[in-house]
Write a protein that holds these residues in place. Structure first.
Motif, mmCIF file in Angstrom:
data_model
loop_
_atom_site.group_PDB
_atom_site.id
_atom_site.type_symbol
_atom_site.label_atom_id
_atom_site.label_comp_id
_atom_site.label_asym_id
_atom_site.label_seq_id
_atom_site.Cartn_x
_atom_site.Cartn_y
_atom_site.Cartn_z
ATOM 1 N N UNK A 27 0.809 -1.205 0.000
ATOM 2 C CA UNK A 27 0.000 0.000 0.000
ATOM 3 C C UNK A 27 0.850 1.266 0.000
ATOM 4 N N UNK A 28 2.080 1.183 0.524
ATOM 5 C CA UNK A 28 2.936 2.363 0.541
ATOM 6 C C UNK A 28 4.395 1.940 0.402
ATOM 7 N N UNK A 29 5.131 2.720 -0.339
ATOM 8 C CA UNK A 29 6.545 2.455 -0.524
ATOM 9 C C UNK A 29 7.308 2.924 0.700
ATOM 10 N N UNK A 30 8.477 2.330 0.971
ATOM 11 C CA UNK A 30 9.278 2.825 2.086
ATOM 12 C C UNK A 30 9.676 4.276 1.843
ATOM 13 N N UNK A 31 9.727 5.035 2.903
ATOM 14 C CA UNK A 31 10.049 6.450 2.783
ATOM 15 C C UNK A 31 11.537 6.626 2.534
ATOM 16 N N UNK A 32 12.348 5.948 3.341
ATOM 17 C CA UNK A 32 13.800 5.986 3.176
ATOM 18 C C UNK A 32 14.201 4.735 2.417
ATOM 19 N N UNK A 33 14.807 4.913 1.264
ATOM 20 C CA UNK A 33 15.229 3.788 0.440
ATOM 21 C C UNK A 33 16.658 4.038 -0.029
ATOM 22 N N UNK A 34 17.592 3.290 0.524
ATOM 23 C CA UNK A 34 19.007 3.490 0.222
ATOM 24 C C UNK A 34 19.482 2.590 -0.911
ATOM 25 N N UNK A 35 18.575 2.135 -1.756
ATOM 26 C CA UNK A 35 18.954 1.233 -2.836
ATOM 27 C C UNK A 35 19.832 1.929 -3.876
ATOM 28 N N UNK A 36 19.611 3.186 -4.127
ATOM 29 C CA UNK A 36 20.384 3.935 -5.122
ATOM 30 C C UNK A 36 21.212 5.018 -4.444
ATOM 31 N N UNK A 37 22.498 4.862 -4.460
ATOM 32 C CA UNK A 37 23.400 5.790 -3.789
ATOM 33 C C UNK A 37 23.327 7.186 -4.391
ATOM 34 N N UNK A 39 20.890 8.792 -5.690
ATOM 35 C CA UNK A 39 19.672 9.544 -5.392
ATOM 36 C C UNK A 39 19.441 9.756 -3.902
ATOM 37 N N UNK A 40 20.256 9.147 -3.056
ATOM 38 C CA UNK A 40 19.991 9.204 -1.631
ATOM 39 C C UNK A 40 20.159 10.604 -1.062
ATOM 40 N N UNK A 41 21.133 11.365 -1.514
ATOM 41 C CA UNK A 41 21.347 12.721 -0.989
ATOM 42 C C UNK A 41 20.113 13.593 -1.236
ATOM 43 N N UNK A 42 19.535 13.496 -2.428
ATOM 44 C CA UNK A 42 18.314 14.256 -2.732
ATOM 45 C C UNK A 42 17.146 13.781 -1.866
ATOM 46 N N UNK A 43 17.066 12.470 -1.686
ATOM 47 C CA UNK A 43 15.991 11.904 -0.879
ATOM 48 C C UNK A 43 16.114 12.366 0.582
ATOM 49 N N UNK A 45 17.574 15.085 1.692
ATOM 50 C CA UNK A 45 17.250 16.514 1.753
ATOM 51 C C UNK A 45 15.737 16.725 1.702
ATOM 52 N N UNK A 46 15.037 15.961 0.875
ATOM 53 C CA UNK A 46 13.581 16.079 0.776
ATOM 54 C C UNK A 46 12.909 15.661 2.092
ATOM 55 N N UNK A 47 13.412 14.616 2.725
ATOM 56 C CA UNK A 47 12.840 14.158 3.995
ATOM 57 C C UNK A 47 13.052 15.215 5.068
ATOM 58 N N UNK A 48 14.242 15.790 5.108
ATOM 59 C CA UNK A 48 14.521 16.836 6.103
ATOM 60 C C UNK A 48 13.616 18.057 5.874
ATOM 61 N N UNK A 49 13.341 18.370 4.627
ATOM 62 C CA UNK A 49 12.444 19.489 4.302
ATOM 63 C C UNK A 49 11.017 19.177 4.742
ATOM 64 N N UNK A 50 10.582 17.947 4.550
ATOM 65 C CA UNK A 50 9.216 17.540 4.907
ATOM 66 C C UNK A 50 9.005 17.459 6.417
ATOM 67 N N UNK A 51 10.102 17.423 7.202
ATOM 68 C CA UNK A 51 9.963 17.396 8.663
ATOM 69 C C UNK A 51 9.762 18.792 9.247
ATOM 70 N N UNK A 52 9.841 19.806 8.413
ATOM 71 C CA UNK A 52 9.611 21.179 8.871
ATOM 72 C C UNK A 52 8.105 21.436 8.972
ATOM 73 N N UNK A 53 7.695 22.484 9.721
ATOM 74 C CA UNK A 53 6.257 22.787 9.836
ATOM 75 C C UNK A 53 5.597 22.950 8.463
ATOM 76 N N UNK A 54 4.445 22.320 8.312
ATOM 77 C CA UNK A 54 3.711 22.365 7.054
ATOM 78 C C UNK A 54 4.058 21.217 6.123
#
Length: 166
Positions: A27-37, A39-43, A45-54
């Motif tokens: 039903x949902x893909x894993x949020x953190x996926x280290x399969x591709x080295x 793309x991980x830095x972008x991923x 950064x996106x997770x850290x951005x999504x942890x901010x308010x809003x």
């Protein structure tokens, strides 16, 4: 490989391959996926951005945010260490553990997560299924607390306990 490491690897394999786990992952893909080295830095950064308010994970508390940041840093360090070659067994285990820890925290605090309850409306014994997102539930909780605090701050003269007199 020691017996303890084999036991941990077999436990992880059993958890990953268990039917309940597969249903949850469909039903949902894993949020953190280290399969591709690459793309991980972008991923991360996106997770850290999504942890901010809003953001999607805005309800992650300070302690959980530190833990997720630490796990993302650990994954990045392990991926940098790999640099094209295969990781050792200990490093692979560390990578999986860091990824699962971060995913567990983020999945629990995901604002898009749907929470369903079977509740009986007032005056009825027949239960109905009501679903709401985690973000909506937390917003309602925050609004209720705000209203309660506003009512507590009012003086007794400003409060209206008898609706007929208001």
């Amino acid at each position: 490989m020691s017996c303890a490491r084999l036991a941990v690897l077999s436990l992880l394999a059993a958890l990953i391959l268990s039917p309940g786990h597969l249903l949850a992952r469909e039903s949902s893909q894993p949020i953190v996926d280290a399969a591709r080295q690459e793309r991980f830095a972008d991923q991360a950064a996106a997770i850290r951005q999504e942890m901010k308010p809003g953001g999607r994970f805005e309800y992650v508390n300070a302690q959980e945010r530190q833990e997720v940041d630490a796990q993302l840093d650990r994954i990045a360090a392990l991926l940098d260490k790999r640099d094209g070659e295969r990781l050792g067994d200990n490093d692979q285990l560390d990578l999986l553990a860091a990824q699962e820890t971060a995913n567990a925290i983020l999945t629990q605090r995901d604002g898009r997560r749907l929470i369903c309850d079977w509740t009986a409306p007032t005056g009825s014994n027949r239960k109905i299924k009501q679903c709401i997102t985690y973000a909506d539930r937390m917003g309602a909780h925050k609004e209720t607390r705000r209203m309660m605090m506003d009512n507590l701050r009012k003086s007794p003269a400003e409060s209206c306990y008898d609706p007929a007199k208001c």
